[in-house]
Write an enzyme that holds these catalytic residues in place. Structure first.
Site, short mmCIF file in Angstrom:
data_model
loop_
_atom_site.label_atom_id
_atom_site.label_comp_id
_atom_site.label_asym_id
_atom_site.label_seq_id
_atom_site.Cartn_x
_atom_site.Cartn_y
_atom_site.Cartn_z
N PRO A 244 0.73 -1.12 -0.36
CA PRO A 244 0.10 0.04 0.03
C PRO A 244 0.99 1.56 -0.19
CG PRO A 244 -0.60 -1.65 1.62
CD PRO A 244 0.46 -1.91 1.06
N THR A 246 2.90 2.64 -2.75
CA THR A 246 4.01 2.42 -3.61
C THR A 246 3.30 3.55 -4.81
OG1 THR A 246 3.48 -0.11 -3.94
CG2 THR A 246 4.81 0.27 -2.40
N GLY A 247 2.37 3.56 -5.02
CA GLY A 247 2.18 4.50 -6.37
C GLY A 247 1.44 3.81 -7.34
N LYS A 248 0.64 2.94 -7.15
CA LYS A 248 0.04 1.58 -8.41
C LYS A 248 -1.43 2.53 -9.40
CE LYS A 248 -1.54 -1.73 -4.89
NZ LYS A 248 -0.53 -1.02 -4.10
N HIS A 464 15.90 0.70 30.05
CA HIS A 464 15.36 -0.20 28.86
C HIS A 464 15.92 0.45 27.45
CE1 HIS A 464 12.50 -2.67 26.81
NE2 HIS A 464 12.41 -2.18 26.02
N GLU A 465 15.78 1.89 27.09
CA GLU A 465 16.32 1.84 25.59
C GLU A 465 17.45 2.09 25.60
OE1 GLU A 465 14.13 2.75 23.52
OE2 GLU A 465 11.88 2.49 24.70
N HIS A 468 18.97 -0.77 25.01
CA HIS A 468 19.02 -1.55 22.97
C HIS A 468 19.79 -0.31 22.60
CE1 HIS A 468 15.27 -3.38 23.36
NE2 HIS A 468 14.86 -2.74 23.65
#
Length: 689
Positions: A244, A246-248, A464-465, A468
């Protein structure tokens, strides 16, 4: 017989009646009727050259002695006259008043005729007393009576003509739109006008390969004889497949704009109706319209709504959707390509389409419209940036590199959000800061600075971050850390963003294993620092499980289970088919898969624990920096890894701007009123004052 065939063919080529055209003749008659009706209204209102004034203005003229009274004036006397219309029970005073000033020739201006509405029953005594004080009186009272014939000619006849023309006009429009009440069997395909907002390939970027594939369709529509001369046939149907956004649909409109041919657009859901057989009838009517306007394009958007695989309905039976699909299959294989009708369809679910729809002779060609790469994203950003004003130092290549995986629609939204953000700030142009903020807002949501978090929750989110982010700096095969924030954004309380150095189309096993370690960083940091865990790692656990299962079942990255695919390998689920299809591996193999997935996640958890334990000081430094600054970027992360602290700290976060209780100008007036000891008009008076 030949002449009859020719005449029948000519009649077929011509549209029936004026279907599809506009009823200009009816519109002209309608305008004439409206003009007559307006004249009738003006006539009943007593249209003349007198100036209408209010009753209060008339009273002021009397008090100012500006009413002109000259009974002997010819041809019309300057008198005050009351006129009354019995039909509408309306009363008005007519007369003349003096005008100030001089004309161009230097002479005094002539008195101005006027009329003012009055209700004698209400103002009678007051008006009489006022006029007597000024030596004025009402000279006469005239009663205007309208005969039945006059009322019919001036009002009722134009009204009847107007109603009749309205009935004829709307009846013709209904017939031309659907030929009466049985129009539900007609196609809902809309003929797109290319005169305004014409879209060409210049408006489409980032899908260069798809544009090359459809260019020969444009050449065929421009000059069909060039291909027919050597016996070549253009594909009957083109199916555009892609994610969805992408420009179809945009690509299909660009084809029609370049070829400059009629372009019919319809959605797959428009064929589905509650009446049996309506969908099939609309399919046949759509192809008939296409043949009459050949060469043309017929674009069916979201064809999966009508082209789903037959025989996979959960309830079974010969439903309406299958009849519509059968009609579509017959029509696509039944008409000749030499007529110049090309079907273009778009879907993001090609796996659910019926195989008969995809065979050669129907949709001969499938064009995959992929997500744009870094060069395509830059081109898309340039297309959408034409409509906004960018700052001189904005480099869209930097924005393109920071938006991996963004579709064309998302990139357009990034440009629009950046323009709105710059406008709210009162800037003269969109800068790189607004583009980056818009990028984060589109992907992760808007910052929720107003969300009330306790100090414990904020500290928990920071660690927590930090887990990561630290593992992102330690593992070798992960994407570089771009930004870490503990400002709630969307559903997340904190976000660690990674910026790939280049677009990835294939994943190495080492990259996947390092990615699993990185995902475990948040949960492991909670365990090390607080000796407890929370539900904040639920998204991380889901991502790790999906990654490990794909490595085992789809990518053959497990030494225990080898290079065997377990499962159908479908990214999306087709409910009826997946329920009916049996599992292609045994129960013992399923247990091995679960054990292998758990082994991968456990090993990643163990390695994440080791790395964070060895670099506990860096973990503490990152968490404290997040608690102080709330957001740090990749450069700050490198400084912490090299020096143990941030050498060039970012600016302190500012609280969100709250709307002012009242504008500054109002506040200044209130302050001045308080100093003078007066009352401010906006203040409420106390009870009992």
């Amino acid at each position: 017989m030949q002449n009859d065939d020719d005449s029948n063919r000519n009649r077929q080529d011509q549209p029936e009646g004026n279907a599809g055209g506009f009823n200009w003749k009816g519109l002209v008659l309608l305008l004439i009727a409206l003009s007559l009706f307006a004249l009738a209204i003006l006539n009943r209102e007593g249209f003349d050259n007198r100036k209408q004034i209010k009753y209060a203005d008339f009273v002021e003229l009397v008090k100012a002695d500006k009413i002109v009274i000259e009974p002997n004036k010819q041809p019309e006397p300057y008198l005050l006259i009351v006129k009354q219309n019995e039909a509408r029970r309306g009363q008005r005073i007519e007369g003349y008043y003096k005008q100030e000033g001089e004309s161009k020739s230097g002479a005094a201006l002539e008195p101005q005729a006027f009329w003012a509405p009055v209700i004698l029953d209400f103002y009678g005594d007051e008006l009489k007393e006022l006029l007597n004080s000024k030596g004025l009186e009402i000279a006469d009272q005239q009663t205007v009576r309208e005969s039945v014939g006059t009322m019919f000619l001036t009002f009722y006849l134009p009204t009847l003509i107007l109603i009749g023309l309205l009935i004829l006009f709307f009846r013709h429009q209904l017939k031309s739109a659907g030929r009466g009440a049985m129009s539900f069997g007609k196609s809902k395909a809309k003929l797109m006008s290319m005169d305004k907002n014409k879209i060409t390939f210049k408006n489409v970027a980032g899908v260069e390969e798809a544009k090359e594939e459809v260019w020969e369709i444009v050449e065929y529509l421009r000059d069909p004889k060039q291909f027919q001369r050597l016996g070549g046939k253009i594909p009957k149907g083109v199916l555009m497949v892609g994610s969805p956004g992408t420009g179809k649909t945009l690509l299909a409109r660009a084809i029609a704009g370049e070829a400059d041919v009629p372009f019919f657009s319809i959605s797959g859901s428009d064929f589905v109706e509650m009446f049996v057989g309506v969908g099939a009838s609309r399919v046949r009517d759509m192809f008939e319209q296409g043949k009459k306007n050949a060469p043309c394009l017929i674009f069916i958007d979201e064809i999966d709504a009508v082209g789903r695989h037959r025989g996979h309905g959960l309830g079974g039976g010969h439903d309406e959707r299958e009849q519509t699909l059968n009609a579509l299959l017959v029509e696509m294989d039944g008409f000749d390509t030499q007529e110049g009708v090309i079907i273009i369809a778009a879907t993001n679910r090609p796996d659910v389409l019926d195989p008969a729809l995809l065979r050669p002779g129907r949709f001969d060609r499938q064009i995959t419209v992929n997500l744009p790469d870094v060069n395509g994203r830059e081109a898309i950003l340039k297309v959408h940036a034409r409509k906004i004003k960018l700052a001189d130092d904005v480099d869209l290549a930097v924005v393109a590199r920071g938006t991996p995986g963004y579709s064309g629609a998302e990139l357009a939204n990034v440009i629009n959000e950046a323009a709105l953000l710059a406008a709210r700030k009162g800037l003269n142009g969109v800068t790189l800061a607004e583009l980056e903020e818009a990028r984060d807002k589109v992907r992760w949501g808007k910052e929720r600075r107003s969300l009330a978090l306790s100090e414990d929750e904020k500290e928990l989110t920071a660690y927590h971050e930090a887990g990561h982010a630290l593992l992102g700096m330690l593992v070798k095969n992960a994407d570089p850390v771009h930004k870490v924030t503990i400002i709630p954004r969307g559903p997340a309380l904190g976000v660690t963003m990674y910026l790939p150095e280049e677009d990835k189309h294939s994943y190495k096993k080492k990259y996947c294993l390092d990615w699993l370690i990185l995902i475990m960083g948040g949960r492991v940091a909670e365990e090390l620092v607080f000796n407890d865990v929370t539900n904040g790692a639920s998204g991380d656990i889901r991502m790790a499980t999906n990654m490990a299962r794909k490595m085992v079942c789809n990518w053959g990255m497990s030494d225990e289970l080898g290079m065997v695919e377990y499962g159908e390998g479908q990214e999306q689920v087709f409910l009826a088919r997946d329920i009916s299809s049996p599992r292609n591996y045994s129960e013992a193999t399923a247990q091995k898969i679960d054990a292998e997935v758990k082994r991968l996640t456990d090993e990643a958890h163990t390695e994440a624990t080791r790395l964070l334990s060895e670099h506990r000081d860096k973990l503490e430094a990152i968490a404290q920096a997040l608690l102080e600054y709330e957001t740090i970027d990749g450069a700050h992360m490198k400084e912490i890894m090299e020096h143990g602290r941030i050498m060039n700290p970012p600016t302190k976060p500012t609280p969100p701007d709250l709307p002012e209780e009242e504008p500054p100008a109002t506040a200044e007036k209130r302050k001045k009123a308080d100093e003078e000891g007066g009352d401010f008009p906006g203040d409420l008076a106390p009870v009992g004052a």
